[in-house]
Design an enzyme around this catalytic site. Structure first.
Site, short mmCIF file in Angstrom:
data_model
loop_
_atom_site.label_atom_id
_atom_site.label_comp_id
_atom_site.label_asym_id
_atom_site.label_seq_id
_atom_site.Cartn_x
_atom_site.Cartn_y
_atom_site.Cartn_z
N PHE A 11 -26.38 35.04 9.48
CA PHE A 11 -27.61 35.29 8.73
C PHE A 11 -28.75 35.70 9.66
O PHE A 11 -29.51 36.63 9.36
CB PHE A 11 -28.00 34.06 7.91
N SER A 135 -28.29 34.08 -0.47
CA SER A 135 -28.27 35.24 0.44
C SER A 135 -27.08 35.18 1.38
O SER A 135 -27.06 34.37 2.31
CB SER A 135 -29.56 35.27 1.26
N ALA A 137 -25.12 36.83 4.39
CA ALA A 137 -25.50 37.69 5.50
C ALA A 137 -24.85 39.06 5.40
O ALA A 137 -25.48 40.09 5.70
CB ALA A 137 -25.12 37.03 6.82
N LYS A 188 -26.03 22.64 -2.58
CA LYS A 188 -25.15 23.67 -3.14
C LYS A 188 -23.88 23.84 -2.33
O LYS A 188 -22.84 24.24 -2.86
CB LYS A 188 -25.90 24.99 -3.27
N ASP A 241 -28.68 29.58 -5.74
CA ASP A 241 -27.82 29.21 -4.62
C ASP A 241 -26.45 28.74 -5.10
O ASP A 241 -25.43 28.98 -4.45
CB ASP A 241 -28.48 28.12 -3.77
N SER A 251 -18.53 32.98 0.96
CA SER A 251 -18.94 31.59 1.19
C SER A 251 -17.94 30.82 2.04
O SER A 251 -16.79 30.62 1.65
CB SER A 251 -19.10 30.87 -0.16
N ARG A 252 -18.38 30.36 3.22
CA ARG A 252 -17.48 29.60 4.08
C ARG A 252 -17.16 28.23 3.48
O ARG A 252 -16.08 27.69 3.70
CB ARG A 252 -18.09 29.45 5.47
#
Length: 332
Positions: A11, A135, A137, A188, A241, A251-252
């Site tokens: 990010f 958001s 990256a 989240k 989010d 999303s990790r």
């Protein structure tokens, strides 16, 4: 204006790329020599966002003193549990009017303090702004329109960040509810883990919709109990989010949950992801806070039992589906 990014994660790198198009001087700090060399020589971040070209205007360094020297805005883009450590390295090296912008999302494990509280302790003479919101990256770097929210105890500084950094890629709003913004951004990640786990187990859209919707109840109860405002959780760092972190392949946290849901052990899943999975630590923190405050957060509780007490994956399904019958309305 001089901008510094401490931590060259995905990010921070994406924002540096976007801001380099404007009238800013940009430095990035990373302790990894190979990462710094890759940015300066090959114009690529070899660890994150490998396919993104980093403009010549972005200069990387391993020298943290050099990175923050004469900087007007310092972005902290490191894992949440490293915020205090890196702050201690620079707290007496900043200009008096420098603004600290926290991009990290989480709660400090040792104190249960929000990251802005940690930063206030370490930088008593500087203004702290939190920049958060849905958001990824990868999409920011690809110049896809993204909405963020800036908050601070000193809202004049949040407004300054909004007005200075908003552009044709980033639309930045302001919100004076710093507690709610930070709680939403931290919680989240837990729910994204939950979604990943149930998807890994083979459950689909119905189950995902149920978890995301009902997790908002957990988030609201916890957020209000910790001092946040209800309306914040229906904004960018609440519903926004949740949507982006729970449903995206970027999303990790969701990826880690998928691996666990497919049978991988927690430590193996984290190792395979190769990046910090904030939801794992956040789950422990918010579980303990909920117990201290006597708040019922069933989704967080069920994930905690799987992650930390070695319960079988189907415990989540059983625990949530067998709860007492009740009205849907939020009990807040």
């Amino acid at each position: 204006m001089n901008l510094t990014f401490l931590g060259s994660g995905s990010f921070g790198t994406a924002l540096a790329v976007i801001f380099s198009q404007y009238n800013f001087n940009i430095k990035m700090y990373d302790r990894n020599v190979d990462v710094v060399s890759g940015i300066n020589c090959d114009r690529k971040n070899i660890k994150y966002l490998k396919n993104v070209i980093i403009p010549e205007k972005v200069i990387a360094t391993n020298d943290i003193d050099e990175a923050v020297y004469d900087s007007d805005i310092i972005f902290l883009s490191v894992p949440s549990q490293a915020i205090r450590e890196i702050s201690k390295k620079i707290h007496n090296k900043l200009k008096q009017n420098a603004i600290i912008v926290c991009l990290s999302k989480g709660i400090e494990l040792s104190t249960y303090k929000r990251l802005s509280e940690v930063l206030e302790e370490e930088f008593p003479n500087n203004s702290i702004v939190v920049l958060s919101g849905p958001s990824h990256a990868e999409e920011v770097a690809a110049k896809q329109p993204t909405a963020l929210v800036a908050t601070s105890k000193n809202m004049d500084k949040a407004i300054l960040i909004r007005d200075t950094l908003s552009n044709d890629v980033l639309r930045i709003y302001t919100n004076p509810d710093i507690v709610g913004v930070e709680i939403g951004g931290a919680m989240k990640n837990i729910i994204a883990l939950a979604i990943g786990i149930i998807n890994g187990m083979g459950y689909g859209d119905n189950s995902s919709a149920a978890i995301i919707t009902r997790s908002l109840n957990d988030l609201v109860k916890m957020g209000i109990a910790m001092g946040g405002h209800l309306e914040t959780f229906f904004g960018l760092t609440g519903i926004g989010d949740l949507i982006v972190t729970c449903l995206s392949n970027h999303s990790r946290n969701r990826k880690c949950g998928l691996l666990i849901g497919q049978g991988m052990k927690l430590n193996e899943a984290i190792e395979k992801i190769g990046m910090v999975v904030e939801g794992v630590t956040a789950c422990k923190i918010f579980y303990n806070i909920a117990k201290e405050k006597n708040i019922e957060v069933p989704i967080i509780e069920s994930i905690y039992e799987v992650l930390y007490n070695n319960k079988e994956l189907h415990y989540i399904e059983t625990a949530l589906m067998s709860r007492n019958k009740k009205d849907e309305n939020l009990n807040i």
